[in-house]
Design a protein around this motif. Structure first.
Motif, PDB file in Angstrom:
ATOM      1  N   GLY A 113       0.888  -1.515   0.562  1.00  0.00           N
ATOM      2  CA  GLY A 113      -0.196   0.233  -0.087  1.00  0.00           C
ATOM      3  C   GLY A 113       0.378   1.106   0.283  1.00  0.00           C
ATOM      4  N   ASN A 114       1.935   0.942  -0.683  1.00  0.00           N
ATOM      5  CA  ASN A 114       2.404   2.218  -0.705  1.00  0.00           C
ATOM      6  C   ASN A 114       3.447   2.190  -2.211  1.00  0.00           C
ATOM      7  N   PRO A 115       2.113   3.234  -2.648  1.00  0.00           N
ATOM      8  CA  PRO A 115       2.996   3.473  -4.186  1.00  0.00           C
ATOM      9  C   PRO A 115       3.611   4.046  -5.068  1.00  0.00           C
ATOM     10  N   ASN A 116       3.547   5.008  -4.087  1.00  0.00           N
ATOM     11  CA  ASN A 116       4.326   6.354  -4.386  1.00  0.00           C
ATOM     12  C   ASN A 116       6.011   5.858  -4.207  1.00  0.00           C
ATOM     13  N   SER A 117       6.685   5.034  -3.134  1.00  0.00           N
ATOM     14  CA  SER A 117       7.335   4.633  -2.969  1.00  0.00           C
ATOM     15  C   SER A 117       7.334   3.809  -3.840  1.00  0.00           C
ATOM     16  N   ALA A 118       7.034   3.053  -4.361  1.00  0.00           N
ATOM     17  CA  ALA A 118       7.551   1.994  -5.571  1.00  0.00           C
ATOM     18  C   ALA A 118       7.581   2.929  -6.862  1.00  0.00           C
ATOM     19  N   ILE A 119       6.269   3.784  -7.229  1.00  0.00           N
ATOM     20  CA  ILE A 119       6.452   4.873  -8.272  1.00  0.00           C
ATOM     21  C   ILE A 119       8.001   5.487  -8.393  1.00  0.00           C
ATOM     22  N   LYS A 120       8.739   6.034  -7.256  1.00  0.00           N
ATOM     23  CA  LYS A 120      10.127   6.543  -6.811  1.00  0.00           C
ATOM     24  C   LYS A 120      10.385   5.665  -7.440  1.00  0.00           C
ATOM     25  N   MET A 121      10.507   4.343  -6.802  1.00  0.00           N
ATOM     26  CA  MET A 121      11.837   3.734  -7.008  1.00  0.00           C
ATOM     27  C   MET A 121      12.109   3.277  -8.818  1.00  0.00           C
ATOM     28  N   LYS A 145      -3.853   0.264 -10.973  1.00  0.00           N
ATOM     29  CA  LYS A 145      -4.225  -0.171  -9.583  1.00  0.00           C
ATOM     30  C   LYS A 145      -5.065   0.678  -9.063  1.00  0.00           C
ATOM     31  N   TYR A 146      -4.042   1.861  -9.995  1.00  0.00           N
ATOM     32  CA  TYR A 146      -5.633   3.120  -9.029  1.00  0.00           C
ATOM     33  C   TYR A 146      -5.759   4.125  -9.649  1.00  0.00           C
ATOM     34  N   ARG A 147      -6.128   3.601 -11.097  1.00  0.00           N
ATOM     35  CA  ARG A 147      -7.486   4.197 -12.079  1.00  0.00           C
ATOM     36  C   ARG A 147      -6.702   5.515 -12.362  1.00  0.00           C
ATOM     37  N   LEU A 148      -5.058   5.360 -12.342  1.00  0.00           N
ATOM     38  CA  LEU A 148      -4.602   6.560 -13.111  1.00  0.00           C
ATOM     39  C   LEU A 148      -3.968   6.532 -14.441  1.00  0.00           C
ATOM     40  N   PHE A 149      -5.498   6.108 -15.335  1.00  0.00           N
ATOM     41  CA  PHE A 149      -5.074   5.466 -16.910  1.00  0.00           C
ATOM     42  C   PHE A 149      -4.145   6.256 -17.581  1.00  0.00           C
ATOM     43  N   ASP A 150      -3.726   7.475 -17.622  1.00  0.00           N
ATOM     44  CA  ASP A 150      -3.323   8.696 -18.631  1.00  0.00           C
ATOM     45  C   ASP A 150      -1.857   8.090 -18.221  1.00  0.00           C
ATOM     46  N   ASP A 151      -1.699   8.246 -16.780  1.00  0.00           N
ATOM     47  CA  ASP A 151      -0.394   7.626 -16.196  1.00  0.00           C
ATOM     48  C   ASP A 151       0.219   6.766 -16.792  1.00  0.00           C
ATOM     49  N   ALA A 152      -0.944   5.715 -16.827  1.00  0.00           N
ATOM     50  CA  ALA A 152      -1.087   4.196 -16.943  1.00  0.00           C
ATOM     51  C   ALA A 152      -0.494   4.108 -18.280  1.00  0.00           C
ATOM     52  N   LEU A 153      -1.552   4.872 -19.575  1.00  0.00           N
ATOM     53  CA  LEU A 153      -1.067   4.633 -20.901  1.00  0.00           C
ATOM     54  C   LEU A 153       0.583   5.162 -21.535  1.00  0.00           C
ATOM     55  N   ILE A 154       1.297   5.991 -20.059  1.00  0.00           N
ATOM     56  CA  ILE A 154       2.581   6.436 -20.652  1.00  0.00           C
ATOM     57  C   ILE A 154       3.202   5.485 -20.523  1.00  0.00           C
ATOM     58  N   TYR A 155       3.146   4.763 -19.592  1.00  0.00           N
ATOM     59  CA  TYR A 155       3.952   3.204 -19.308  1.00  0.00           C
ATOM     60  C   TYR A 155       4.186   2.551 -20.589  1.00  0.00           C
ATOM     61  N   LEU A 156       2.760   1.796 -19.941  1.00  0.00           N
ATOM     62  CA  LEU A 156       2.197   1.236 -20.996  1.00  0.00           C
ATOM     63  C   LEU A 156       2.931   0.969 -22.280  1.00  0.00           C
ATOM     64  N   ASP A 179     -11.977   2.386 -23.509  1.00  0.00           N
ATOM     65  CA  ASP A 179     -12.934   2.383 -22.155  1.00  0.00           C
ATOM     66  C   ASP A 179     -12.723   2.381 -20.838  1.00  0.00           C
ATOM     67  N   GLY A 180     -11.373   2.698 -20.730  1.00  0.00           N
ATOM     68  CA  GLY A 180     -10.703   3.186 -19.236  1.00  0.00           C
ATOM     69  C   GLY A 180     -11.016   1.538 -18.403  1.00  0.00           C
ATOM     70  N   TYR A 181     -10.717   0.599 -19.808  1.00  0.00           N
ATOM     71  CA  TYR A 181     -10.624  -0.826 -18.726  1.00  0.00           C
ATOM     72  C   TYR A 181      -9.879  -1.005 -18.358  1.00  0.00           C
ATOM     73  N   VAL A 182      -9.786  -1.559 -16.689  1.00  0.00           N
ATOM     74  CA  VAL A 182      -8.468  -1.802 -15.630  1.00  0.00           C
ATOM     75  C   VAL A 182      -7.961  -3.026 -16.067  1.00  0.00           C
ATOM     76  N   TYR A 183      -6.753  -3.143 -16.370  1.00  0.00           N
ATOM     77  CA  TYR A 183      -6.201  -4.815 -17.068  1.00  0.00           C
ATOM     78  C   TYR A 183      -5.120  -4.664 -16.431  1.00  0.00           C
ATOM     79  N   ASP A 184      -5.127  -6.226 -15.484  1.00  0.00           N
ATOM     80  CA  ASP A 184      -3.837  -6.631 -15.016  1.00  0.00           C
ATOM     81  C   ASP A 184      -2.975  -7.068 -15.089  1.00  0.00           C
ATOM     82  N   LEU A 185      -1.833  -6.212 -15.981  1.00  0.00           N
ATOM     83  CA  LEU A 185      -0.796  -7.841 -17.060  1.00  0.00           C
ATOM     84  C   LEU A 185      -0.420  -8.112 -16.564  1.00  0.00           C
ATOM     85  N   THR A 186       0.084  -8.517 -14.459  1.00  0.00           N
ATOM     86  CA  THR A 186       0.170  -9.809 -13.318  1.00  0.00           C
ATOM     87  C   THR A 186      -0.251 -10.969 -14.302  1.00  0.00           C
ATOM     88  N   MET A 187      -1.385 -11.134 -14.530  1.00  0.00           N
ATOM     89  CA  MET A 187      -2.113 -12.200 -14.785  1.00  0.00           C
ATOM     90  C   MET A 187      -1.978 -13.033 -15.928  1.00  0.00           C
TER      91      MET A 187
END
Length: 187
Positions: A113-121, A145-156, A179-187
């Motif tokens: 539950g510490n995504p900020n540290s994860a993202i920073k690393m 996971k945190y529904r920040l789709f614009d940021d997710a798109l940049i990295y994906l 669609d703003g669809y949440v897709y879990d890439l870990t599956m």
């Protein structure tokens, strides 16, 4: 329990086991042989035996970063996140540039539950290794996971550019785009 997907997979696994036993029959104090057996048992899902082999390798070679990282991974699988984190941090004390330990520790932060540290690393890793596909995928997945789709798109999209037409990645990006669809890439 590990299930073989085909005869070829079984042969590769048997070869890995054979190499590990051969190296240990030559010299039982060979840390690499114990590491190989640890990996073999890990693939089979035998985490207890895997832990034994990695710990034996560390008794022989205490600063064996690969085994320290693998111990972190096994403890993660067993659900002991604190012990897992200890091993990843120990690996980074020995080798601060160990990419696998850095990425995995970042994922650990996300899971607790510490995504900020994860993202920073992960962003630090990306600065050093701009073509590290896994870091882009991990950070994209955290943003999803945190529904920040614009940021997710940049990295994906960057991950897609690195890997080309990765199976499922193109479709998931299109679904997020439309669609703003949440897709879990870990599956």
């Amino acid at each position: 329990k590990y299930e073989y997907e085909g005869k070829e997979d079984k042969n590769l696994l048997d070869q890995a086991k054979g190499k590990a036993f051969l190296s240990l029959s030559i010299n039982e104090n060979l840390a690499e042989g114990h590491k190989s057996l640890g990996l073999y048992y890990s693939i089979l899902g035998n985490t207890d035996r895997s832990l034994e082999e990695f710990e034996t390798a560390l008794k022989i070679k205490p600063d064996y970063v690969d085994c320290i990282v693998n111990l972190g991974t096994i403890w993660h699988r067993k659900g002991d996140m604190d012990k897992s984190q200890e091993y990843y941090k120990k690996a980074l004390e020995i080798d601060k540039n160990n990419l696998f330990a850095r990425r995995t520790l970042a994922c650990y932060y996300s899971e607790i539950g510490n995504p900020n540290s994860a993202i920073k690393m992960l962003k630090e890793i990306i600065k050093e290794y701009p073509d590290d596909l896994n870091s882009y995928l991990y950070i994209g997945n955290i943003y999803l996971k945190y529904r920040l789709f614009d940021d997710a798109l940049i990295y994906l999209k960057k991950a897609r550019d690195i890997e080309g037409e990765m199976k499922g990645l193109k479709e998931s990006i299109e679904e997020i785009d439309y669609d703003g669809y949440v897709y879990d890439l870990t599956m």
